[in-house]
Design a protein around this motif. Structure first.
Motif, PDB file in Angstrom:
ATOM      1  N   ARG A   1       0.856  -1.198   0.000  1.00 36.85           N
ATOM      2  CA  ARG A   1       0.000   0.000   0.000  1.00 36.85           C
ATOM      3  C   ARG A   1       0.884   1.237   0.000  1.00 36.85           C
ATOM      4  NH1 ARG A   1      -5.837  -0.983   0.421  1.00 36.85           N
ATOM      5  NH2 ARG A   1      -5.974  -3.225   0.799  1.00 36.85           N
ATOM      6  N   ASP A   2       0.396   2.293  -0.647  1.00 40.41           N
ATOM      7  CA  ASP A   2       1.138   3.556  -0.622  1.00 40.41           C
ATOM      8  C   ASP A   2       0.737   4.354   0.617  1.00 40.41           C
ATOM      9  OD1 ASP A   2      -1.299   4.788  -1.216  1.00 40.41           O
ATOM     10  OD2 ASP A   2      -0.769   5.239  -3.297  1.00 40.41           O
ATOM     11  N   ALA A   3       1.237   5.577   0.727  1.00 38.86           N
ATOM     12  CA  ALA A   3       0.979   6.413   1.907  1.00 38.86           C
ATOM     13  C   ALA A   3      -0.511   6.691   2.098  1.00 38.86           C
ATOM     14  CB  ALA A   3       1.748   7.723   1.793  1.00 38.86           C
ATOM     15  N   ARG A   4      -1.269   6.697   0.997  1.00 36.30           N
ATOM     16  CA  ARG A   4      -2.716   6.939   1.084  1.00 36.30           C
ATOM     17  C   ARG A   4      -3.493   5.667   1.404  1.00 36.30           C
ATOM     18  NH1 ARG A   4      -2.892   9.813  -4.654  1.00 36.30           N
ATOM     19  NH2 ARG A   4      -1.560   8.018  -4.920  1.00 36.30           N
ATOM     20  N   GLY A   5      -2.804   4.531   1.416  1.00 38.12           N
ATOM     21  CA  GLY A   5      -3.477   3.269   1.674  1.00 38.12           C
ATOM     22  C   GLY A   5      -3.975   2.580   0.408  1.00 38.12           C
ATOM     23  N   TRP A   6      -3.626   3.108  -0.733  1.00 36.57           N
ATOM     24  CA  TRP A   6      -4.042   2.510  -2.004  1.00 36.57           C
ATOM     25  C   TRP A   6      -3.123   1.350  -2.354  1.00 36.57           C
ATOM     26  CZ3 TRP A   6      -5.234   7.101  -5.821  1.00 36.57           C
ATOM     27  CH2 TRP A   6      -6.256   7.888  -5.268  1.00 36.57           C
ATOM     28  N   ARG A   7      -3.704   0.314  -2.965  1.00 37.99           N
ATOM     29  CA  ARG A   7      -2.928  -0.844  -3.375  1.00 37.99           C
ATOM     30  C   ARG A   7      -1.906  -0.441  -4.442  1.00 37.99           C
ATOM     31  NH1 ARG A   7      -8.170  -2.050  -3.002  1.00 37.99           N
ATOM     32  NH2 ARG A   7      -8.813  -3.786  -1.695  1.00 37.99           N
ATOM     33  N   VAL A   8      -0.733  -1.041  -4.333  1.00 33.33           N
ATOM     34  CA  VAL A   8       0.313  -0.853  -5.339  1.00 33.33           C
ATOM     35  C   VAL A   8       0.772  -2.249  -5.757  1.00 33.33           C
ATOM     36  CG1 VAL A   8       2.579   0.122  -5.851  1.00 33.33           C
ATOM     37  CG2 VAL A   8       1.035   1.329  -4.282  1.00 33.33           C
ATOM     38  N   PHE A   9       0.383  -2.652  -6.956  1.00 32.68           N
ATOM     39  CA  PHE A   9       0.659  -3.994  -7.446  1.00 32.68           C
ATOM     40  C   PHE A   9       2.024  -4.054  -8.121  1.00 32.68           C
ATOM     41  CE2 PHE A   9      -3.866  -3.803  -7.000  1.00 32.68           C
ATOM     42  CZ  PHE A   9      -4.230  -5.067  -6.573  1.00 32.68           C
ATOM     43  N   SER A  10       2.745  -5.122  -7.828  1.00 35.19           N
ATOM     44  CA  SER A  10       4.054  -5.351  -8.438  1.00 35.19           C
ATOM     45  C   SER A  10       3.905  -6.305  -9.622  1.00 35.19           C
ATOM     46  CB  SER A  10       4.997  -5.972  -7.404  1.00 35.19           C
ATOM     47  OG  SER A  10       4.567  -7.299  -7.100  1.00 35.19           O
ATOM     48  N   GLY A  11       4.992  -6.491 -10.332  1.00 34.67           N
ATOM     49  CA  GLY A  11       4.996  -7.469 -11.418  1.00 34.67           C
ATOM     50  C   GLY A  11       4.692  -8.873 -10.918  1.00 34.67           C
ATOM     51  N   ASP A  12       5.213  -9.211  -9.732  1.00 33.16           N
ATOM     52  CA  ASP A  12       4.917 -10.530  -9.144  1.00 33.16           C
ATOM     53  C   ASP A  12       3.429 -10.675  -8.836  1.00 33.16           C
ATOM     54  OD1 ASP A  12       7.555 -11.331  -9.302  1.00 33.16           O
ATOM     55  OD2 ASP A  12       8.003 -10.865  -7.208  1.00 33.16           O
ATOM     56  N   ASP A  13       2.811  -9.595  -8.354  1.00 31.12           N
ATOM     57  CA  ASP A  13       1.372  -9.638  -8.080  1.00 31.12           C
ATOM     58  C   ASP A  13       0.590  -9.889  -9.365  1.00 31.12           C
ATOM     59  OD1 ASP A  13       1.781  -9.023  -5.333  1.00 31.12           O
ATOM     60  OD2 ASP A  13       1.737  -6.865  -5.773  1.00 31.12           O
ATOM     61  N   ILE A  14       0.990  -9.234 -10.434  1.00 31.61           N
ATOM     62  CA  ILE A  14       0.316  -9.417 -11.727  1.00 31.61           C
ATOM     63  C   ILE A  14       0.497 -10.852 -12.202  1.00 31.61           C
ATOM     64  CG2 ILE A  14       0.224  -8.696 -14.160  1.00 31.61           C
ATOM     65  CD1 ILE A  14      -0.817  -6.662 -11.993  1.00 31.61           C
ATOM     66  N   HIS A  15       1.697 -11.381 -12.046  1.00 32.42           N
ATOM     67  CA  HIS A  15       1.947 -12.776 -12.433  1.00 32.42           C
ATOM     68  C   HIS A  15       1.021 -13.702 -11.652  1.00 32.42           C
ATOM     69  CE1 HIS A  15       4.003 -16.418 -13.601  1.00 32.42           C
ATOM     70  NE2 HIS A  15       4.076 -16.745 -12.332  1.00 32.42           N
ATOM     71  N   TRP A  16       0.866 -13.463 -10.369  1.00 33.68           N
ATOM     72  CA  TRP A  16       0.006 -14.317  -9.560  1.00 33.68           C
ATOM     73  C   TRP A  16      -1.460 -14.149  -9.951  1.00 33.68           C
ATOM     74  CZ3 TRP A  16       0.598 -18.651  -7.473  1.00 33.68           C
ATOM     75  CH2 TRP A  16      -0.373 -19.159  -6.614  1.00 33.68           C
ATOM     76  N   LEU A  17      -1.893 -12.915 -10.203  1.00 34.67           N
ATOM     77  CA  LEU A  17      -3.274 -12.687 -10.646  1.00 34.67           C
ATOM     78  C   LEU A  17      -3.543 -13.424 -11.958  1.00 34.67           C
ATOM     79  CD1 LEU A  17      -3.694  -8.891  -9.842  1.00 34.67           C
ATOM     80  CD2 LEU A  17      -4.954 -10.789  -8.785  1.00 34.67           C
ATOM     81  N   THR A  18      -2.568 -13.401 -12.844  1.00 33.30           N
ATOM     82  CA  THR A  18      -2.710 -14.099 -14.122  1.00 33.30           C
ATOM     83  C   THR A  18      -2.801 -15.604 -13.897  1.00 33.30           C
ATOM     84  OG1 THR A  18      -1.502 -12.328 -15.235  1.00 33.30           O
ATOM     85  CG2 THR A  18      -1.670 -14.415 -16.411  1.00 33.30           C
ATOM     86  N   THR A  19      -2.032 -16.115 -12.948  1.00 42.10           N
ATOM     87  CA  THR A  19      -2.105 -17.537 -12.601  1.00 42.10           C
ATOM     88  C   THR A  19      -3.509 -17.883 -12.111  1.00 42.10           C
ATOM     89  OG1 THR A  19       0.246 -17.625 -12.050  1.00 42.10           O
ATOM     90  CG2 THR A  19      -1.174 -19.332 -11.073  1.00 42.10           C
ATOM     91  N   LEU A  20      -4.046 -17.065 -11.207  1.00 42.32           N
ATOM     92  CA  LEU A  20      -5.398 -17.306 -10.702  1.00 42.32           C
ATOM     93  C   LEU A  20      -6.421 -17.251 -11.836  1.00 42.32           C
ATOM     94  CD1 LEU A  20      -5.312 -15.203  -7.403  1.00 42.32           C
ATOM     95  CD2 LEU A  20      -5.105 -17.697  -7.631  1.00 42.32           C
ATOM     96  N   GLU A  21      -6.267 -16.282 -12.720  1.00 40.00           N
ATOM     97  CA  GLU A  21      -7.200 -16.137 -13.845  1.00 40.00           C
ATOM     98  C   GLU A  21      -7.147 -17.366 -14.740  1.00 40.00           C
ATOM     99  OE1 GLU A  21      -8.603 -15.576 -17.745  1.00 40.00           O
ATOM    100  OE2 GLU A  21      -6.453 -15.614 -17.347  1.00 40.00           O
ATOM    101  N   ARG A  22      -5.950 -17.874 -15.011  1.00 40.11           N
ATOM    102  CA  ARG A  22      -5.806 -19.043 -15.880  1.00 40.11           C
ATOM    103  C   ARG A  22      -6.393 -20.293 -15.226  1.00 40.11           C
ATOM    104  NH1 ARG A  22      -5.625 -18.505 -20.978  1.00 40.11           N
ATOM    105  NH2 ARG A  22      -7.539 -18.659 -19.887  1.00 40.11           N
TER     106      ARG A  22
END
Length: 125
Positions: A31-52
């Motif tokens: 999360r950034d200073a405002r509390g908003w999610r900040v996704f990394s490349g690893d997070d995207i890879h994992w999301l893609t795994t879940l989607e597949r």
């Protein structure tokens, strides 16, 4: 990147990403200073795994077991890797059965299409 970019890159909706996060299928997202999610490349890879996994028709409970095992502190232990392998192998068998069913359905449709084409050619001729 923000959740809208993560959604675009992973092919998931923002709501689905939030659901996966709340259900523990994602590692904690930075999360950034405002509390908003900040996704990394690893997070995207994992999301893609879940989607597949979901796109293959894997039941949500199995996807969750797979994810929880992958995020467990002992995720690299043989029993955790074996658990994930077992889930994937069982699902591969399910997909093979589904593929055979779809091929049979396709054969049926091709037969019906040819039957109707032939009847139309006879009636036109």
């Amino acid at each position: 990147m923000r959740i809208n970019e993560a959604a675009a890159r992973s092919g998931l909706t923002q709501d689905t990403i939030r659901f996966y996060e709340k259900s523990g299928m994602l590692a904690p997202i930075a999360r950034d200073a405002r509390g908003w999610r900040v996704f990394s490349g690893d997070d995207i890879h994992w999301l893609t795994t879940l989607e597949r996994l979901r796109a293959t028709g894997m039941p949500l409970d199995d996807v969750k077991r797979f994810a929880m095992s992958a995020h467990a502190p002992d995720c690299n232990e043989p029993d955790q890797r074996a658990l994930r392998l077992g889930l994937l192998e069982r699902h591969a068998v399910t997909l093979a059965h589904r593929e055979a069913e779809l091929k049979a359905c396709k054969h049926f449709l091709d037969h019906k299409i040819n039957m109707y084409r032939t009847s139309l050619e006879v009636s036109d001729g």
